[in-house]
Motif scaffolding. Structure first.
Motif, PDB file in Angstrom:
ATOM      1  N   MET A  29      64.303  71.576  -3.246  1.00  0.00           N
ATOM      2  CA  MET A  29      63.319  71.310  -2.230  1.00  0.00           C
ATOM      3  C   MET A  29      61.988  71.906  -2.666  1.00  0.00           C
ATOM      4  SD  MET A  29      65.196  69.827   0.079  1.00  0.00           S
ATOM      5  CE  MET A  29      64.027  69.575   1.334  1.00  0.00           C
ATOM      6  N   GLU A  30      60.928  71.185  -2.373  1.00  0.00           N
ATOM      7  CA  GLU A  30      59.591  71.719  -2.616  1.00  0.00           C
ATOM      8  C   GLU A  30      59.160  72.477  -1.362  1.00  0.00           C
ATOM      9  OE1 GLU A  30      55.617  70.023  -4.487  1.00  0.00           O
ATOM     10  OE2 GLU A  30      56.041  69.181  -2.516  1.00  0.00           O
ATOM     11  N   VAL A  31      58.681  73.701  -1.545  1.00  0.00           N
ATOM     12  CA  VAL A  31      58.257  74.545  -0.442  1.00  0.00           C
ATOM     13  C   VAL A  31      56.819  74.985  -0.700  1.00  0.00           C
ATOM     14  CG1 VAL A  31      58.736  76.637   0.880  1.00  0.00           C
ATOM     15  CG2 VAL A  31      60.623  75.396  -0.180  1.00  0.00           C
ATOM     16  N   LYS A  32      55.957  74.776   0.292  1.00  0.00           N
ATOM     17  CA  LYS A  32      54.575  75.239   0.231  1.00  0.00           C
ATOM     18  C   LYS A  32      54.398  76.283   1.320  1.00  0.00           C
ATOM     19  CE  LYS A  32      52.695  70.889  -1.434  1.00  0.00           C
ATOM     20  NZ  LYS A  32      51.730  69.801  -1.174  1.00  0.00           N
ATOM     21  N   ILE A  33      53.863  77.438   0.925  1.00  0.00           N
ATOM     22  CA  ILE A  33      53.686  78.544   1.861  1.00  0.00           C
ATOM     23  C   ILE A  33      52.206  78.893   1.916  1.00  0.00           C
ATOM     24  CG2 ILE A  33      54.299  80.933   2.396  1.00  0.00           C
ATOM     25  CD1 ILE A  33      56.778  80.513   0.587  1.00  0.00           C
ATOM     26  N   GLY A  34      51.642  78.823   3.107  1.00  0.00           N
ATOM     27  CA  GLY A  34      50.269  79.250   3.322  1.00  0.00           C
ATOM     28  C   GLY A  34      50.261  80.703   3.744  1.00  0.00           C
ATOM     29  N   VAL A  35      49.389  81.488   3.137  1.00  0.00           N
ATOM     30  CA  VAL A  35      49.294  82.911   3.431  1.00  0.00           C
ATOM     31  C   VAL A  35      47.909  83.182   4.002  1.00  0.00           C
ATOM     32  CG1 VAL A  35      49.457  85.242   2.471  1.00  0.00           C
ATOM     33  CG2 VAL A  35      50.872  83.419   1.531  1.00  0.00           C
ATOM     34  N   GLN A  36      47.850  83.913   5.109  1.00  0.00           N
ATOM     35  CA  GLN A  36      46.575  84.243   5.728  1.00  0.00           C
ATOM     36  C   GLN A  36      45.704  85.022   4.759  1.00  0.00           C
ATOM     37  OE1 GLN A  36      47.293  86.379   9.346  1.00  0.00           O
ATOM     38  NE2 GLN A  36      48.538  84.748  10.211  1.00  0.00           N
ATOM     39  N   HIS A  37      44.415  84.714   4.751  1.00  0.00           N
ATOM     40  CA  HIS A  37      43.406  85.393   3.934  1.00  0.00           C
ATOM     41  C   HIS A  37      43.639  85.216   2.431  1.00  0.00           C
ATOM     42  CE1 HIS A  37      42.213  87.085   7.719  1.00  0.00           C
ATOM     43  NE2 HIS A  37      43.390  87.678   7.858  1.00  0.00           N
ATOM     44  N   PRO A  61      43.223  82.243  -0.631  1.00  0.00           N
ATOM     45  CA  PRO A  61      42.589  80.931  -0.834  1.00  0.00           C
ATOM     46  C   PRO A  61      43.538  79.842  -1.310  1.00  0.00           C
ATOM     47  CG  PRO A  61      42.028  82.413  -2.624  1.00  0.00           C
ATOM     48  CD  PRO A  61      42.792  83.221  -1.609  1.00  0.00           C
ATOM     49  N   ARG A  62      44.671  80.197  -1.865  1.00  0.00           N
ATOM     50  CA  ARG A  62      45.607  79.200  -2.393  1.00  0.00           C
ATOM     51  C   ARG A  62      46.962  79.363  -1.738  1.00  0.00           C
ATOM     52  NH1 ARG A  62      45.269  79.370  -8.779  1.00  0.00           N
ATOM     53  NH2 ARG A  62      46.599  77.552  -8.473  1.00  0.00           N
ATOM     54  N   GLU A  63      47.705  78.253  -1.700  1.00  0.00           N
ATOM     55  CA  GLU A  63      49.056  78.294  -1.166  1.00  0.00           C
ATOM     56  C   GLU A  63      50.050  78.571  -2.285  1.00  0.00           C
ATOM     57  OE1 GLU A  63      49.402  74.474   0.652  1.00  0.00           O
ATOM     58  OE2 GLU A  63      49.667  73.438  -1.231  1.00  0.00           O
ATOM     59  N   ILE A  64      51.223  79.043  -1.907  1.00  0.00           N
ATOM     60  CA  ILE A  64      52.306  79.276  -2.857  1.00  0.00           C
ATOM     61  C   ILE A  64      53.174  78.027  -2.853  1.00  0.00           C
ATOM     62  CG2 ILE A  64      54.322  80.686  -3.389  1.00  0.00           C
ATOM     63  CD1 ILE A  64      52.937  82.948  -1.779  1.00  0.00           C
ATOM     64  N   VAL A  65      53.431  77.459  -4.028  1.00  0.00           N
ATOM     65  CA  VAL A  65      54.272  76.268  -4.148  1.00  0.00           C
ATOM     66  C   VAL A  65      55.443  76.612  -5.061  1.00  0.00           C
ATOM     67  CG1 VAL A  65      54.369  73.850  -4.854  1.00  0.00           C
ATOM     68  CG2 VAL A  65      52.256  74.769  -3.875  1.00  0.00           C
ATOM     69  N   LEU A  66      56.665  76.304  -4.593  1.00  0.00           N
ATOM     70  CA  LEU A  66      57.831  76.570  -5.415  1.00  0.00           C
ATOM     71  C   LEU A  66      58.878  75.496  -5.186  1.00  0.00           C
ATOM     72  CD1 LEU A  66      60.492  78.405  -3.865  1.00  0.00           C
ATOM     73  CD2 LEU A  66      58.352  79.438  -3.165  1.00  0.00           C
ATOM     74  N   GLU A  67      59.722  75.315  -6.180  1.00  0.00           N
ATOM     75  CA  GLU A  67      60.883  74.430  -6.094  1.00  0.00           C
ATOM     76  C   GLU A  67      62.096  75.322  -5.876  1.00  0.00           C
ATOM     77  OE1 GLU A  67      61.266  71.084  -6.289  1.00  0.00           O
ATOM     78  OE2 GLU A  67      59.124  70.714  -6.515  1.00  0.00           O
ATOM     79  N   LEU A  87      52.205  85.037   7.241  1.00  0.00           N
ATOM     80  CA  LEU A  87      52.491  83.610   7.095  1.00  0.00           C
ATOM     81  C   LEU A  87      51.526  82.783   7.939  1.00  0.00           C
ATOM     82  CD1 LEU A  87      56.380  83.463   7.244  1.00  0.00           C
ATOM     83  CD2 LEU A  87      54.930  83.043   5.279  1.00  0.00           C
ATOM     84  N   ALA A  88      50.934  81.771   7.332  1.00  0.00           N
ATOM     85  CA  ALA A  88      50.094  80.827   8.057  1.00  0.00           C
ATOM     86  C   ALA A  88      50.900  79.569   8.359  1.00  0.00           C
ATOM     87  CB  ALA A  88      48.840  80.483   7.252  1.00  0.00           C
ATOM     88  N   TYR A  89      51.613  79.053   7.357  1.00  0.00           N
ATOM     89  CA  TYR A  89      52.477  77.880   7.533  1.00  0.00           C
ATOM     90  C   TYR A  89      53.480  77.811   6.400  1.00  0.00           C
ATOM     91  CZ  TYR A  89      49.567  75.708   3.947  1.00  0.00           C
ATOM     92  OH  TYR A  89      48.902  75.434   2.781  1.00  0.00           O
TER      93      TYR A  89
END
Length: 75
Positions: free
Chosen positions: A1-9, A11-17, A57-59
């Protein structure tokens, strides 16, 4: 599964498989957001752990992995 994690403050999201199922990922995120755990802990397809503080966590977006394209075909 592809997972995108937004972190508060951040500038970039974390993307992992991940090899985890979407249900496992959803349960882990719910536990982190409910306060049962201080960290969101996910494991990528190479066995590396990704730790994110639950209060930052933002999203979290869970989706199917994108197929890898090979060659020089038209996009």
């Amino acid at each position: 599964m592809e997972v995108k994690i937004g972190v508060q403050h951040a500038p970039r999201e974390i993307v992992l498989e991940s090899n985890q199922s979407s249900e496992e990922i959803e349960r882990t995120v719910a536990e982190a957001l409910s306060g049962k755990s201080q960290l969101l802990t996910l494991v990528d397809e190479h066995g590396r752990k990704v730790l994110v503080p639950a209060d930052r966590l933002a999203y979290v977006e869970v989706g199917e992995p994108a197929p890898r394209r090979v060659g020089f075909g038209a996009l």
